[in-house]
Design an enzyme around this catalytic site. Sequence first.
Site, PDB file in Angstrom:
ATOM      1  N   GLY B  13       0.689  -1.298   0.055  1.00 12.79           N
ATOM      2  CA  GLY B  13       0.123  -0.062  -0.089  1.00 12.79           C
ATOM      3  C   GLY B  13       0.712   1.244   0.028  1.00 12.79           C
ATOM      4  N   LEU B  14       0.374   2.314   0.154  1.00 15.69           N
ATOM      5  CA  LEU B  14       0.889   3.629   0.213  1.00 15.69           C
ATOM      6  C   LEU B  14       1.557   3.844   1.557  1.00 15.69           C
ATOM      7  CD1 LEU B  14       1.801   6.227  -1.139  1.00 15.69           C
ATOM      8  CD2 LEU B  14      -0.556   7.012  -1.081  1.00 15.69           C
ATOM      9  N   HIS B  15       2.437   3.156   1.674  1.00 16.64           N
ATOM     10  CA  HIS B  15       3.159   3.405   3.088  1.00 16.64           C
ATOM     11  C   HIS B  15       4.159   4.630   3.063  1.00 16.64           C
ATOM     12  CE1 HIS B  15       7.215   1.341   1.876  1.00 16.64           C
ATOM     13  NE2 HIS B  15       6.155   0.878   1.271  1.00 16.64           N
ATOM     14  N   THR B  16       5.070   4.743   4.173  1.00 18.20           N
ATOM     15  CA  THR B  16       5.922   5.798   4.356  1.00 18.20           C
ATOM     16  C   THR B  16       6.829   5.982   3.076  1.00 18.20           C
ATOM     17  OG1 THR B  16       6.083   4.788   6.616  1.00 18.20           O
ATOM     18  CG2 THR B  16       7.202   7.059   6.208  1.00 18.20           C
ATOM     19  N   GLU B  87       7.835  -1.450  -6.141  1.00 19.80           N
ATOM     20  CA  GLU B  87       7.833  -2.559  -5.347  1.00 19.80           C
ATOM     21  C   GLU B  87       7.227  -3.689  -5.843  1.00 19.80           C
ATOM     22  OE1 GLU B  87       5.883  -1.169  -1.958  1.00 19.80           O
ATOM     23  OE2 GLU B  87       7.709   0.054  -1.238  1.00 19.80           O
TER      24      GLU B  87
END
Lengths: 338, 88
Positions: B13-16, B87
């Site tokens: 997902g849209l992580h850090t 990713e």
Amino acid sequence: MLKFDDSSIIKKQNIDVGYFFEKVKSKFKLTLLSNDSGFQRSIKEQNLHRPGLALAGFVDLFSFSRVQIFGNTEMHYLAQLDDVQKLNSLDRIFQFDIPCIILTNNNQPYPGFIDLANSHNVPVFITPLSTTKLIYFVSDFLDDQFAPKVSVHGSFVDVYGVGILFTGKSGVGKSEVALDLIERGHRLVADDVIILTKKGEGILMGSGTDLVKHFMEIRGLGLINIEKMFGIRAIRFQKRLEVIVELEVWDEKGDYTRTGLDESTISMLDVEIPHIKLPILPGKNITVISEVISLHYLLKHYGYDAAKIFQDRLSQSIQKGKNPDIRRGVDYFEHDFE
Amino acid sequence: MIAETVKIINNAGLHTRPAATIVKLASRYKSEFFISKDGFRINGKSIIGVMTLAAENGSELHLTFDGPDEEKLAFDVIDFFKRGFDEL
């Protein structure tokens, strides 16, 4: 990037015995027993040596170039020899190019000892300190003398106990930031020229120069003396370097960290120091940000890393799956409309 | 103004990290950039904002770009989403 190259490293190769004596005589209670004809002899190593084996006759691998310490063992060994053996034993040592001899525990030399030392131009000192203590002190002194040093341009301030070195181009406002921090109760270590000394592994100690001390130049005003102006609370003489803050005029294409997860460091004298690139913009209070940098460093040091904690919160939130709505921090106002 | 809907295709997902990359990418341009998710709109140049979305795999984001260099900005950002934040 902060400019720093190996050519600016200062490292003493040797110090002479006269200089050593001058520096430490009062600290380590040294008294000169011989004459000073050997004062130009040089000490090349920070390690010390107890020449017990050499006195006994085994001179292979004798570390003669070190300062020779005669403790109780050496003196008692010599004491049980007859007069001829005594002088022979000492003479064996004087065949080598030894820098100087220190007698500890106020062990008085035997007749002929000093004459022999004088004839070989080897200075002999005596101290009331015990061998262990003297070795500890002298090693520490020599360690500092032979430690690699480097001089850097910047302002070095103790902010909440964290040593921050401000670097950046001339005129970017390093001294002004330092002044602002002093005004807020922090302590100046040095401005403009900072000497960093490597202590042990992984520690850099910073201090000013003997001449400049806590004088500072403020552009348009000239030289000021911080100690006179703000008093003793505003200064300190030495501080461990913990963070480097590089000030630079905001660069639109500059690569500034946004989360703080990507930590960068600068290697100085083989010590890695955390490095923060701080863009300067109108309306940006660098002083307050510097205080925050210190507090942030302390929090991280004590185990709280905001960026990592937030990263975990976010990952958990994503993993929970569907996030149909962005949840408010408060579930229900419970008729509390204050 | 350019508007486009994109889907999160990487697992995490849209992580850090990707959030930081998007913000850095967007900050290089002058145009304004907003992201909406389920009606919640945030400034695409704000790191806390982008992370607040907590966008998981499969969620859809509505992007808007507005300004003099909107096309380049839109291309860069959308391309980064399509690459699955590198990713995949």
